[in-house]
Design a protein around this motif. Structure first.
Motif, PDB file in Angstrom:
ATOM      1  N   GLN A   1       0.833  -1.174   0.000  1.00  0.00           N
ATOM      2  CA  GLN A   1       0.000   0.000   0.000  1.00  0.00           C
ATOM      3  C   GLN A   1       0.882   1.244   0.000  1.00  0.00           C
ATOM      4  OE1 GLN A   1       0.592  -2.020   2.414  1.00  0.00           O
ATOM      5  NE2 GLN A   1       0.558  -1.075   4.441  1.00  0.00           N
ATOM      6  N   VAL A   2       0.296   2.336  -0.448  1.00  0.00           N
ATOM      7  CA  VAL A   2       1.039   3.589  -0.505  1.00  0.00           C
ATOM      8  C   VAL A   2       1.338   4.088   0.903  1.00  0.00           C
ATOM      9  CG1 VAL A   2       0.911   6.020  -1.158  1.00  0.00           C
ATOM     10  CG2 VAL A   2       0.048   4.261  -2.730  1.00  0.00           C
ATOM     11  N   GLN A   3       2.596   4.446   1.112  1.00  0.00           N
ATOM     12  CA  GLN A   3       2.990   5.071   2.374  1.00  0.00           C
ATOM     13  C   GLN A   3       3.865   6.288   2.074  1.00  0.00           C
ATOM     14  OE1 GLN A   3       4.753   2.025   4.962  1.00  0.00           O
ATOM     15  NE2 GLN A   3       2.881   2.113   6.159  1.00  0.00           N
ATOM     16  N   LEU A   4       3.587   7.354   2.779  1.00  0.00           N
ATOM     17  CA  LEU A   4       4.371   8.581   2.689  1.00  0.00           C
ATOM     18  C   LEU A   4       4.742   8.987   4.107  1.00  0.00           C
ATOM     19  CD1 LEU A   4       2.046  10.485   0.180  1.00  0.00           C
ATOM     20  CD2 LEU A   4       4.175   9.313  -0.367  1.00  0.00           C
ATOM     21  N   VAL A   5       6.031   9.148   4.359  1.00  0.00           N
ATOM     22  CA  VAL A   5       6.497   9.445   5.713  1.00  0.00           C
ATOM     23  C   VAL A   5       7.393  10.683   5.669  1.00  0.00           C
ATOM     24  CG1 VAL A   5       7.733   8.610   7.727  1.00  0.00           C
ATOM     25  CG2 VAL A   5       6.397   7.006   6.327  1.00  0.00           C
ATOM     26  N   GLU A   6       6.868  11.772   6.249  1.00  0.00           N
ATOM     27  CA  GLU A   6       7.621  13.016   6.293  1.00  0.00           C
ATOM     28  C   GLU A   6       8.523  13.050   7.516  1.00  0.00           C
ATOM     29  OE1 GLU A   6       3.374  14.125   4.866  1.00  0.00           O
ATOM     30  OE2 GLU A   6       4.295  12.845   6.385  1.00  0.00           O
ATOM     31  N   SER A   7       9.633  13.770   7.394  1.00  0.00           N
ATOM     32  CA  SER A   7      10.544  13.957   8.517  1.00  0.00           C
ATOM     33  C   SER A   7      11.322  15.249   8.302  1.00  0.00           C
ATOM     34  CB  SER A   7      11.501  12.772   8.652  1.00  0.00           C
ATOM     35  OG  SER A   7      12.303  12.649   7.492  1.00  0.00           O
ATOM     36  N   GLY A   8      11.971  15.691   9.376  1.00  0.00           N
ATOM     37  CA  GLY A   8      12.863  16.837   9.274  1.00  0.00           C
ATOM     38  C   GLY A   8      12.328  18.131   9.865  1.00  0.00           C
ATOM     39  N   GLY A   9      11.106  18.117  10.343  1.00  0.00           N
ATOM     40  CA  GLY A   9      10.557  19.330  10.922  1.00  0.00           C
ATOM     41  C   GLY A   9      11.220  19.677  12.242  1.00  0.00           C
ATOM     42  N   GLY A  10      10.897  20.871  12.736  1.00  0.00           N
ATOM     43  CA  GLY A  10      11.457  21.291  14.007  1.00  0.00           C
ATOM     44  C   GLY A  10      11.263  22.770  14.226  1.00  0.00           C
ATOM     45  N   ALA A  24       8.786   7.572   0.343  1.00  0.00           N
ATOM     46  CA  ALA A  24       7.594   6.971  -0.244  1.00  0.00           C
ATOM     47  C   ALA A  24       7.797   5.481  -0.507  1.00  0.00           C
ATOM     48  CB  ALA A  24       7.253   7.687  -1.542  1.00  0.00           C
ATOM     49  N   SER A  25       6.714   4.741  -0.462  1.00  0.00           N
ATOM     50  CA  SER A  25       6.758   3.325  -0.790  1.00  0.00           C
ATOM     51  C   SER A  25       5.381   2.868  -1.238  1.00  0.00           C
ATOM     52  CB  SER A  25       7.217   2.492   0.419  1.00  0.00           C
ATOM     53  OG  SER A  25       6.324   2.643   1.498  1.00  0.00           O
ATOM     54  N   GLY A  26       5.339   1.685  -1.897  1.00  0.00           N
ATOM     55  CA  GLY A  26       4.064   1.106  -2.280  1.00  0.00           C
ATOM     56  C   GLY A  26       3.570   1.473  -3.661  1.00  0.00           C
ATOM     57  N   PHE A  27       4.385   2.179  -4.419  1.00  0.00           N
ATOM     58  CA  PHE A  27       4.006   2.530  -5.791  1.00  0.00           C
ATOM     59  C   PHE A  27       5.278   2.784  -6.593  1.00  0.00           C
ATOM     60  CE2 PHE A  27       4.746   7.152  -5.649  1.00  0.00           C
ATOM     61  CZ  PHE A  27       4.845   7.353  -4.281  1.00  0.00           C
ATOM     62  N   ALA A  28       5.132   2.885  -7.903  1.00  0.00           N
ATOM     63  CA  ALA A  28       6.277   3.098  -8.799  1.00  0.00           C
ATOM     64  C   ALA A  28       6.690   4.559  -8.734  1.00  0.00           C
ATOM     65  CB  ALA A  28       5.904   2.689 -10.213  1.00  0.00           C
ATOM     66  N   PHE A  29       7.499   4.856  -7.760  1.00  0.00           N
ATOM     67  CA  PHE A  29       7.809   6.233  -7.373  1.00  0.00           C
ATOM     68  C   PHE A  29       8.226   7.106  -8.551  1.00  0.00           C
ATOM     69  CE2 PHE A  29       9.078   9.457  -4.397  1.00  0.00           C
ATOM     70  CZ  PHE A  29      10.195  10.060  -4.950  1.00  0.00           C
ATOM     71  N   SER A  30       9.126   6.636  -9.376  1.00  0.00           N
ATOM     72  CA  SER A  30       9.698   7.486 -10.423  1.00  0.00           C
ATOM     73  C   SER A  30       8.676   7.909 -11.472  1.00  0.00           C
ATOM     74  CB  SER A  30      10.867   6.768 -11.093  1.00  0.00           C
ATOM     75  OG  SER A  30      10.417   5.607 -11.758  1.00  0.00           O
ATOM     76  N   ASN A  97       2.212  14.715  -0.670  1.00  0.00           N
ATOM     77  CA  ASN A  97       0.976  14.242  -1.289  1.00  0.00           C
ATOM     78  C   ASN A  97       1.260  13.527  -2.597  1.00  0.00           C
ATOM     79  OD1 ASN A  97      -1.027  15.335  -3.685  1.00  0.00           O
ATOM     80  ND2 ASN A  97      -2.135  14.476  -1.932  1.00  0.00           N
ATOM     81  N   LEU A  98       0.535  12.424  -2.775  1.00  0.00           N
ATOM     82  CA  LEU A  98       0.523  11.709  -4.053  1.00  0.00           C
ATOM     83  C   LEU A  98      -0.930  11.646  -4.508  1.00  0.00           C
ATOM     84  CD1 LEU A  98       1.643   9.726  -6.252  1.00  0.00           C
ATOM     85  CD2 LEU A  98       1.130   7.896  -4.625  1.00  0.00           C
ATOM     86  N   GLN A  99      -1.158  12.043  -5.738  1.00  0.00           N
ATOM     87  CA  GLN A  99      -2.509  11.985  -6.280  1.00  0.00           C
ATOM     88  C   GLN A  99      -2.561  10.887  -7.330  1.00  0.00           C
ATOM     89  OE1 GLN A  99      -4.513  14.179  -4.744  1.00  0.00           O
ATOM     90  NE2 GLN A  99      -6.373  13.387  -5.724  1.00  0.00           N
ATOM     91  N   LEU A 100      -3.385   9.869  -7.082  1.00  0.00           N
ATOM     92  CA  LEU A 100      -3.590   8.793  -8.054  1.00  0.00           C
ATOM     93  C   LEU A 100      -5.031   8.906  -8.533  1.00  0.00           C
ATOM     94  CD1 LEU A 100      -1.796   5.728  -6.389  1.00  0.00           C
ATOM     95  CD2 LEU A 100      -0.945   7.281  -8.158  1.00  0.00           C
TER      96      LEU A 100
END
Length: 116
Positions: A1-10, A24-30, A97-100
């Motif tokens: 499944q599609v997963q998007l994980v943000e990091s780096g805030g502060g 990102a994972s779970g889809f053909a990213f490129s 965000n990923l829009q499919l």
């Protein structure tokens, strides 16, 4: 499944810089265009910038033009948001965000606070 994980805030002082990542994972990213959005307290979520599948950064919000840069690394399935000259009004939760088609996928967001 599609997963998007943000990091780096502060927390960063006005005029400072910060770099966000979205793994990102779970889809053909490129093959896909992804985007960064942000939502400040009491405000609607707004588009910050887009990185296309052709690695073209575009559609920057007027308020961040010239200060923020969106990029991607297809080897790492990650997009980035490099932010400089940060202002208190940049304080928000930042999302990728990923829009499919009609389905939008969002990460959990990462908080950016610009304050002295």
């Amino acid at each position: 499944q599609v997963q998007l994980v943000e990091s780096g805030g502060g927390l960063v002082q006005p005029g400072g810089s910060l770099s966000l990542s979205c793994a990102a994972s779970g889809f053909a990213f490129s093959r896909y265009t992804l985007a960064w959005y942000r939502q400040a307290p009491g405000k609607e979520r707004e588009l910050v910038g887009v990185i296309t599948s052709a690695d073209i950064a575009t559609d920057y919000a007027e308020s961040v033009e010239g200060r923020f840069t969106v990029s991607r690394d297809n080897r790492k399935n990650t997009i980035y948001l490099q932010m400089s000259d940060l202002k208190p009004e940049d304080t928000a939760v930042y999302y990728c965000n990923l829009q499919l088609g009609s389905i939008g996928f969002w990460g959990q967001g990462t908080q950016v606070t610009v304050s002295s």
